[in-house]
Design a protein around this motif. Sequence first.
Motif, PDB file in Angstrom:
ATOM      1  N   LYS A  75       3.510  12.658  -9.704  1.00 26.95           N
ATOM      2  CA  LYS A  75       2.424  11.709  -9.911  1.00 26.95           C
ATOM      3  C   LYS A  75       3.035  10.318  -9.834  1.00 26.95           C
ATOM      4  CE  LYS A  75      -1.030  10.251 -13.333  1.00 26.95           C
ATOM      5  NZ  LYS A  75      -1.532  10.459 -14.709  1.00 26.95           N
ATOM      6  N   ALA A  76       2.516   9.477  -8.911  1.00 29.87           N
ATOM      7  CA  ALA A  76       3.089   8.151  -8.691  1.00 29.87           C
ATOM      8  C   ALA A  76       2.176   7.057  -9.233  1.00 29.87           C
ATOM      9  CB  ALA A  76       3.341   7.929  -7.206  1.00 29.87           C
ATOM     10  N   LEU A 106       7.519   7.558 -11.169  1.00 28.31           N
ATOM     11  CA  LEU A 106       7.314   8.918 -10.671  1.00 28.31           C
ATOM     12  C   LEU A 106       7.407   9.891 -11.832  1.00 28.31           C
ATOM     13  CD1 LEU A 106       9.709   8.603  -7.589  1.00 28.31           C
ATOM     14  CD2 LEU A 106       7.217   8.327  -7.589  1.00 28.31           C
ATOM     15  N   ASP A 107       6.356  10.653 -12.049  1.00 31.03           N
ATOM     16  CA  ASP A 107       6.299  11.612 -13.152  1.00 31.03           C
ATOM     17  C   ASP A 107       6.332  13.012 -12.574  1.00 31.03           C
ATOM     18  OD1 ASP A 107       5.898  13.064 -15.422  1.00 31.03           O
ATOM     19  OD2 ASP A 107       3.962  12.192 -15.937  1.00 31.03           O
ATOM     20  N   GLY A 108       7.404  13.734 -12.904  1.00 29.19           N
ATOM     21  CA  GLY A 108       7.551  15.094 -12.387  1.00 29.19           C
ATOM     22  C   GLY A 108       6.957  16.142 -13.292  1.00 29.19           C
ATOM     23  N   SER A 146       0.871  -1.172   0.000  1.00 31.13           N
ATOM     24  CA  SER A 146       0.000   0.000   0.000  1.00 31.13           C
ATOM     25  C   SER A 146       0.907   1.221   0.000  1.00 31.13           C
ATOM     26  CB  SER A 146      -0.918   0.015   1.237  1.00 31.13           C
ATOM     27  OG  SER A 146      -0.137   0.045   2.421  1.00 31.13           O
ATOM     28  N   HIS A 147       0.346   2.382  -0.351  1.00 31.77           N
ATOM     29  CA  HIS A 147       1.195   3.576  -0.401  1.00 31.77           C
ATOM     30  C   HIS A 147       0.364   4.822  -0.146  1.00 31.77           C
ATOM     31  CE1 HIS A 147      -0.543   3.696  -4.450  1.00 31.77           C
ATOM     32  NE2 HIS A 147      -0.213   4.976  -4.496  1.00 31.77           N
ATOM     33  N   PHE A 148       1.041   5.882   0.251  1.00 29.95           N
ATOM     34  CA  PHE A 148       0.413   7.191   0.413  1.00 29.95           C
ATOM     35  C   PHE A 148       1.497   8.262   0.313  1.00 29.95           C
ATOM     36  CE2 PHE A 148       1.461   5.516   4.590  1.00 29.95           C
ATOM     37  CZ  PHE A 148       2.092   6.582   5.229  1.00 29.95           C
TER      38      PHE A 148
END
Length: 440
Positions: free
Chosen positions: A113-114, A133-135, A55-57
């Motif tokens: 954006k992950a 990961l989109d910067g 899981s992630h946050f």
Amino acid sequence: MITTDSIIKRVLLLLLLCVPAAIAHSANRLDGVRIWAAPESTRVVFDLRQPPQYSHFTLTNPYRLVVDLSGTSTAMDLSKIENNSKLVKKVRISQPPKKGTLRLVIDLVKPVKANLFALTPTAPYGNRLVVDLDGGGPDKPVVKAQSVPELRDVIVAIDAGHGGDDPGSIGPKGTYEKKVVLQIAKKVEAKINATPGMKAVMTRSGDYFVNLNKRSEIARTSKADLLVSIHADAFTSPQPQGASVWVLSMRRANSEIGRWLEQKEKHSELLGGAGEIIQNADNEQYLAMTLLDMSMDRSMAISHNIAGDVLLNLGKVTKLHKHQPEAASFAVLKSPDIPSILVETGFISNHKEERLLTQREHQNNIANAVHKGILRYFETNPPANTLLANRGTLSHKVEKGESLSVIAHRYQVSVSSIKKANNLKSNTVRIGQKLVIPRA
């Protein structure tokens, strides 16, 4: 009556019941972390022994992405991970929310954006958790409307195959395809950019993976007139050798090596990760299937002509596997609106060619041949409103076997117009002679 034996049996039973729970609690293990940095994005790959439960946050002030891996442990020292990302400061272990959970924190330079997804084992890798990961890219410049179209460069998108987690084919001495093709692609880029009226765009400029759909999208966004994908061939035996040029086939390849390459492309996608399918927000980009078919037919015809010109020049600097363009169903060639070719620079599975592909002089010869083939086509068939299309005349160096009629047919002009432009009294030309070619 409770005996000593019965007490011991109960204790053993309780221990046996607890063992599976304890094993399940930390059954997985983190064995590796790799960071692949692209100009505007970064991929972090976690290598695991079992499929991940995660899981992630995200957190702010400072920016962080927190990933919790259930039932996972590690003995890694994360401070020693190689990191050249402009988005990731570091990856570290943090206090877990509960026993048996491995909490990983990716410290970020800015909001991103992950996208997280798991990948099943694909040789040489095992189970993986991928974090993309989109910067975001730089702001697009505002282009002012002009009543008269400005003359532009011919744009060539250059695609170095594989990259990042996907090494491509590996030679007998351990040479990675992804490395040599990037070196050759950069040499082609330099030669294109040094040509007046032409400009190169790279789909990748470093050691990172770009999804095959994304490669075509980069070419489209750059308004490319051609997409050239650079690869190094391989086969199950070391005997095959020689360069080749491939164009799109709407059917499966009819040669054994072609089928092998198609399978290798599918393997490449599995290695690089289940990238997103490019979706264009403009649902009316192709108004009807008729227009799409026409666009594809035109692109394939142009691709075949360019492939022939590139092969002609490759044959002067290296052995050819086939003297005519070959066809296979490659995803990187399937953009209907952009002529596309795939150049196999040689067989990395062949001992001799593996050695050649690592040599700077040979790489430069290959790059020269690719550049000359591309330039030859676009000088003869320049797109409208380009600088090449508005040059008054062309120059041609006579090669062995060429006559005035052959040269005239190639440039779609008359023999008499060539004679007049060069003040020739006869139809005789000599090898090495430079001719001015008037516009048709």
